[in-house]
Design an enzyme around this catalytic site. Sequence first.
Site, PDB file in Angstrom:
ATOM      1  N   ARG A  12       0.842  -1.211   0.000  1.00  0.00           N
ATOM      2  CA  ARG A  12       0.000   0.000   0.000  1.00  0.00           C
ATOM      3  C   ARG A  12       0.872   1.253   0.000  1.00  0.00           C
ATOM      4  O   ARG A  12       0.680   2.167  -0.794  1.00  0.00           O
ATOM      5  CB  ARG A  12      -0.913  -0.013   1.239  1.00  0.00           C
ATOM      6  CG  ARG A  12      -2.051  -1.004   1.169  1.00  0.00           C
ATOM      7  CD  ARG A  12      -2.796  -1.057   2.486  1.00  0.00           C
ATOM      8  NE  ARG A  12      -2.004  -1.732   3.497  1.00  0.00           N
ATOM      9  CZ  ARG A  12      -2.117  -3.027   3.808  1.00  0.00           C
ATOM     10  NH1 ARG A  12      -3.031  -3.744   3.228  1.00  0.00           N
ATOM     11  NH2 ARG A  12      -1.352  -3.588   4.718  1.00  0.00           N
ATOM     12  N   ARG A  35       9.418  -8.401  -3.181  1.00  0.00           N
ATOM     13  CA  ARG A  35       9.826  -9.690  -2.624  1.00  0.00           C
ATOM     14  C   ARG A  35      10.363 -10.582  -3.757  1.00  0.00           C
ATOM     15  O   ARG A  35       9.851 -10.535  -4.874  1.00  0.00           O
ATOM     16  CB  ARG A  35       8.572 -10.321  -2.037  1.00  0.00           C
ATOM     17  CG  ARG A  35       8.758 -11.387  -1.048  1.00  0.00           C
ATOM     18  CD  ARG A  35       7.435 -12.087  -0.920  1.00  0.00           C
ATOM     19  NE  ARG A  35       6.457 -11.366  -0.105  1.00  0.00           N
ATOM     20  CZ  ARG A  35       6.297 -11.566   1.194  1.00  0.00           C
ATOM     21  NH1 ARG A  35       7.069 -12.411   1.828  1.00  0.00           N
ATOM     22  NH2 ARG A  35       5.356 -10.923   1.849  1.00  0.00           N
ATOM     23  N   THR A  99       9.157   1.960   7.894  1.00  0.00           N
ATOM     24  CA  THR A  99       8.686   0.686   8.456  1.00  0.00           C
ATOM     25  C   THR A  99       8.537   0.799   9.970  1.00  0.00           C
ATOM     26  O   THR A  99       9.320   1.497  10.620  1.00  0.00           O
ATOM     27  CB  THR A  99       9.714  -0.416   8.108  1.00  0.00           C
ATOM     28  OG1 THR A  99       9.787  -0.498   6.687  1.00  0.00           O
ATOM     29  CG2 THR A  99       9.336  -1.765   8.682  1.00  0.00           C
ATOM     30  N   THR A 100       7.546   0.110  10.520  1.00  0.00           N
ATOM     31  CA  THR A 100       7.343   0.115  11.979  1.00  0.00           C
ATOM     32  C   THR A 100       7.375  -1.321  12.516  1.00  0.00           C
ATOM     33  O   THR A 100       7.428  -2.271  11.743  1.00  0.00           O
ATOM     34  CB  THR A 100       5.988   0.749  12.350  1.00  0.00           C
ATOM     35  OG1 THR A 100       4.933  -0.058  11.807  1.00  0.00           O
ATOM     36  CG2 THR A 100       5.866   2.158  11.826  1.00  0.00           C
ATOM     37  N   PRO A 123       8.272   6.582  12.589  1.00  0.00           N
ATOM     38  CA  PRO A 123       7.103   5.702  12.508  1.00  0.00           C
ATOM     39  C   PRO A 123       5.920   6.365  11.838  1.00  0.00           C
ATOM     40  O   PRO A 123       4.954   5.696  11.489  1.00  0.00           O
ATOM     41  CB  PRO A 123       6.783   5.396  13.973  1.00  0.00           C
ATOM     42  CG  PRO A 123       7.344   6.551  14.736  1.00  0.00           C
ATOM     43  CD  PRO A 123       8.562   6.990  13.971  1.00  0.00           C
ATOM     44  N   HIS A 155      -6.595   1.864  13.082  1.00  0.00           N
ATOM     45  CA  HIS A 155      -6.015   1.618  11.757  1.00  0.00           C
ATOM     46  C   HIS A 155      -6.831   0.560  11.020  1.00  0.00           C
ATOM     47  O   HIS A 155      -7.627  -0.159  11.626  1.00  0.00           O
ATOM     48  CB  HIS A 155      -4.563   1.138  11.873  1.00  0.00           C
ATOM     49  CG  HIS A 155      -3.581   2.243  12.114  1.00  0.00           C
ATOM     50  ND1 HIS A 155      -3.279   2.688  13.377  1.00  0.00           N
ATOM     51  CD2 HIS A 155      -2.854   3.012  11.252  1.00  0.00           C
ATOM     52  CE1 HIS A 155      -2.396   3.673  13.285  1.00  0.00           C
ATOM     53  NE2 HIS A 155      -2.116   3.889  12.010  1.00  0.00           N
ATOM     54  N   HIS A 156      -6.522   0.416   9.750  1.00  0.00           N
ATOM     55  CA  HIS A 156      -7.173  -0.575   8.868  1.00  0.00           C
ATOM     56  C   HIS A 156      -6.940  -2.016   9.353  1.00  0.00           C
ATOM     57  O   HIS A 156      -6.016  -2.284  10.119  1.00  0.00           O
ATOM     58  CB  HIS A 156      -6.644  -0.408   7.436  1.00  0.00           C
ATOM     59  CG  HIS A 156      -5.148  -0.461   7.353  1.00  0.00           C
ATOM     60  ND1 HIS A 156      -4.463  -1.630   7.192  1.00  0.00           N
ATOM     61  CD2 HIS A 156      -4.211   0.513   7.457  1.00  0.00           C
ATOM     62  CE1 HIS A 156      -3.156  -1.381   7.173  1.00  0.00           C
ATOM     63  NE2 HIS A 156      -2.986  -0.077   7.345  1.00  0.00           N
ATOM     64  N   LYS A 159      -3.310  -3.971   9.291  1.00  0.00           N
ATOM     65  CA  LYS A 159      -2.103  -3.557  10.029  1.00  0.00           C
ATOM     66  C   LYS A 159      -1.653  -4.664  10.967  1.00  0.00           C
ATOM     67  O   LYS A 159      -2.464  -5.260  11.677  1.00  0.00           O
ATOM     68  CB  LYS A 159      -2.360  -2.257  10.798  1.00  0.00           C
ATOM     69  CG  LYS A 159      -1.102  -1.713  11.462  1.00  0.00           C
ATOM     70  CD  LYS A 159      -1.244  -0.270  11.870  1.00  0.00           C
ATOM     71  CE  LYS A 159      -0.004   0.232  12.593  1.00  0.00           C
ATOM     72  NZ  LYS A 159       1.200   0.215  11.738  1.00  0.00           N
ATOM     73  N   THR A 166       3.300   5.017  15.870  1.00  0.00           N
ATOM     74  CA  THR A 166       3.000   6.423  16.185  1.00  0.00           C
ATOM     75  C   THR A 166       2.449   6.560  17.599  1.00  0.00           C
ATOM     76  O   THR A 166       2.837   7.460  18.347  1.00  0.00           O
ATOM     77  CB  THR A 166       1.961   6.958  15.178  1.00  0.00           C
ATOM     78  OG1 THR A 166       2.487   6.746  13.880  1.00  0.00           O
ATOM     79  CG2 THR A 166       1.673   8.425  15.402  1.00  0.00           C
TER      80      THR A 166
END
Length: 270
Positions: A12, A35, A99-100, A123, A155-156, A159, A166
């Site tokens: 995304r 990937r 990236t988190t 983040p 969040h969606h 996740k 955050t």
Amino acid sequence: MVRVAITGVTGRMGKSLVRAAFEDAHIECIAAVARSESASLGLDAGELAGIAKIGVAISKSLQECIDPVEMVIDFTLPDPCIDNLRVCEQTGRAIVIGTTGFSSQQRHQIETIAQQIPVVLAPNMSVGVNLSFKLLEIAAKVLGNNVDIEIIEAHHRHKLDAPSGTALRMGEVIANVLDRDLDTQAVWGRHGRTDERKRDEIGFSVIRAGDIVGEHTVLFADEGERLEITHKASSRMTFASGAMRAALWLANKPAGLYDMQDVLGLRDLS
Ligand SMILES: NC(=O)c1ccc[n+]([C@@H]2O[C@H](COP(=O)([O-])OP(=O)(O)OC[C@H]3O[C@@H](n4cnc5c(N)ncnc54)[C@H](OP(=O)(O)O)[C@@H]3O)[C@@H](O)[C@H]2O)c1
């Protein structure tokens, strides 16, 4: 012009980053990575992102396309991100990391490698969220230990990490001001009968639902009034544009670990 490689281009954020680079006159996406077993290898990264063809075929690894690249932008998962960071270390390239979900050991690795190359790690790359970190610092200083502090994020449904990077960062900002320790004073959700809330807790609540891009609210609640600081992201382009801003800022910076407070010049605001 900063010539970048974008990793995780099937994701995304990867697609939003390709679009943001395309729309930015000062950034050129010259390499795109997915990937190694991805069905999208060889496709045009711009076409995959839903914009025009940009003449960049998707590669199976960062190593194979790093040569002409000045900087890498990575929004993937912790393990592939650390692999990409190592490639940057070996080749002396700068990297912007969105990236988190890193473990403390991985965070330590990032800190160590950032002694050799320039790294922005954030983040959340949105300008509004980073300004909210500053507002939280001020609110915590003024309201101090006289309020209950709760952090709520949504969040969606896709996740993977929770609470969001955050939300954790918001907690850290407040904990630093109030000299609290999240390891012992954070409360990660509540269920059933619990003891009465302690004043020095910092509570975290998490919602995962539908297509919510990202919402964070911090409550500072006293008897009779409460202050709420809320940020709502309505499009991933806010994070992607922030990443472009970070990439432009990072060009020609010395080795070191930076964040969006540095990029936006917020650190010196009191
Ligand atoms: N800093 C910010 O402002 C911000 C904002 C939003 C999101 N994020 C973070 O950015 C990251 C990506 O989010 P997203 O929503 O874009 O996730 P996503 O849609 O799942 O995309 C993840 C990308 O990483 C790739 N990937 C996964 N495992 C891999 C591996 N082992 N090797 C190579 N590539 C691999 C995926 O490839 P496949 O498609 O083949 O699986 C995909 O391209 C998350 O950590 C998220 O929390 C940060």
